[in-house]
Design an enzyme around this catalytic site. Sequence first.
Site, PDB file in Angstrom:
ATOM      1  N   ASP A  45      -0.412  -0.277  -4.557  1.00 31.63           N
ATOM      2  CA  ASP A  45      -1.787   0.221  -4.614  1.00 31.63           C
ATOM      3  C   ASP A  45      -1.848   1.513  -3.822  1.00 31.63           C
ATOM      4  O   ASP A  45      -1.694   1.519  -2.602  1.00 31.63           O
ATOM      5  CB  ASP A  45      -2.748  -0.813  -4.030  1.00 31.63           C
ATOM      6  CG  ASP A  45      -4.201  -0.344  -4.067  1.00 31.63           C
ATOM      7  OD1 ASP A  45      -4.470   0.716  -4.659  1.00 31.63           O
ATOM      8  OD2 ASP A  45      -5.064  -1.046  -3.494  1.00 31.63           O
ATOM      9  N   GLU A  77      -1.626   0.034  -8.958  1.00 32.81           N
ATOM     10  CA  GLU A  77      -3.084   0.071  -8.841  1.00 32.81           C
ATOM     11  C   GLU A  77      -3.559   1.443  -8.378  1.00 32.81           C
ATOM     12  O   GLU A  77      -3.080   1.975  -7.384  1.00 32.81           O
ATOM     13  CB  GLU A  77      -3.524  -1.005  -7.850  1.00 32.81           C
ATOM     14  CG  GLU A  77      -5.026  -1.134  -7.683  1.00 32.81           C
ATOM     15  CD  GLU A  77      -5.406  -2.292  -6.772  1.00 32.81           C
ATOM     16  OE1 GLU A  77      -6.583  -2.384  -6.405  1.00 32.81           O
ATOM     17  OE2 GLU A  77      -4.507  -3.102  -6.415  1.00 32.81           O
ATOM     18  N   LYS A 115       0.834  -1.201   0.000  1.00 36.10           N
ATOM     19  CA  LYS A 115       0.000   0.000   0.000  1.00 36.10           C
ATOM     20  C   LYS A 115       0.870   1.251   0.000  1.00 36.10           C
ATOM     21  O   LYS A 115       1.826   1.381   0.787  1.00 36.10           O
ATOM     22  CB  LYS A 115      -0.922   0.004   1.219  1.00 36.10           C
ATOM     23  CG  LYS A 115      -2.038  -1.020   1.132  1.00 36.10           C
ATOM     24  CD  LYS A 115      -3.060  -0.692   0.052  1.00 36.10           C
ATOM     25  CE  LYS A 115      -4.247  -1.645   0.068  1.00 36.10           C
ATOM     26  NZ  LYS A 115      -5.300  -1.248  -0.878  1.00 36.10           N
TER      27      LYS A 115
END
Length: 371
Positions: free
Chosen positions: A193, A219, A165
């Site tokens: 992401d 992402e 993340k």
Amino acid sequence: MKIVRIEAIPVCVPLKKGMTAKTAHGEHVTSPYVIVKVRTDAGIVGLGEATISGLWSGETQRGTVAVIEEYIAPQLVGKDPRDITAARRAMDFIIKLNPFTKSAVEMALWDIAGKSANVPVYQLLGGKVRDRVRIKLVVWARDVPGSRAMAEQHLALGVTCVKVKTGLDPETDIARVRAVREVTPRHIPVTIDSNCGWTIQQAKYCLRALADIDLLLAEQPIPAGDPAALAELRRDTVTPIMADESVFTLQDAWLLSVHRAADVFSVYPGKHGGIAGTAEIIAVAKAAGLRCTIGSNLELGIGTAAMLHVAAAFPEVDCDTFPADTIGPFYHDGEIITRPLDLGPPYAKIPDGPGLGVELDEAALARFRVG
């Protein structure tokens, strides 16, 4: 067969200690979801799950219960649950948006259809093209030592892809991704992401800074709503771009395709209002020559089972190349189905029972029920 009752049951299931989710959207410590039961006069009960989040789709637990009880149930009670297209049209007519809420009801209708025919949902979707789904596990947005430790924990379980993340602070994001890449063998891909957290300038900077570590994909690096900006970023980087928050609706998918803004779509039933809506978006991707994979909103067992049936039925859902996020139960400290899904890693197995292939654990439902 007729629907006689639709129940919306609010639950709160905590995440495991040490596994709580921190992303650019904030911290996720407990899951305030809604379990749906659709009862029929034939005695068949369909199960659905609304993994709602105000930060994600604008839906709340109390709002989902109200929408089902006050809007959706009056439209569907007395109707044949196997008429799924008619049910979707009725829900879309009576209330706009609310994709995760509608998905929970539609999911339960597919469960009923499969149970009534004594076949798995994937069979109703045309049969399965794969028996297993390659998954990835997620390293949340922690400090560098914590991120490294979490990656090592996932790798010890046998996972063959790791997602990191990002989207909070460019320099910290870069350091976190590099730390994970350092402890991850080179044959195991790493994805990132950002959950809409970067500006386009930050995204260009970060992807250039990380170009040497060969990310499998990036992402949703920038906010949704501007396919031209996402297309500009895609042209600026060799890293494949995956759209997630920017592809909720069929129209979103079409616009992203027209702008050539993404290489991969993240799809799953909750985000698209149901299994049928997901199939429609996969068809757009197919027409545009794009691939899909399964995303996640940290589902429990019912929602994850629905995602696995979609992954099983569509060759365009290329989880072998872009591993799926069918991993929600892995992070939760509890479950509401009687037999946990086999999620691996590195591969999740497709449930083979009738309908969604899962059964509700009534004792667990009572334990996690709220309100």
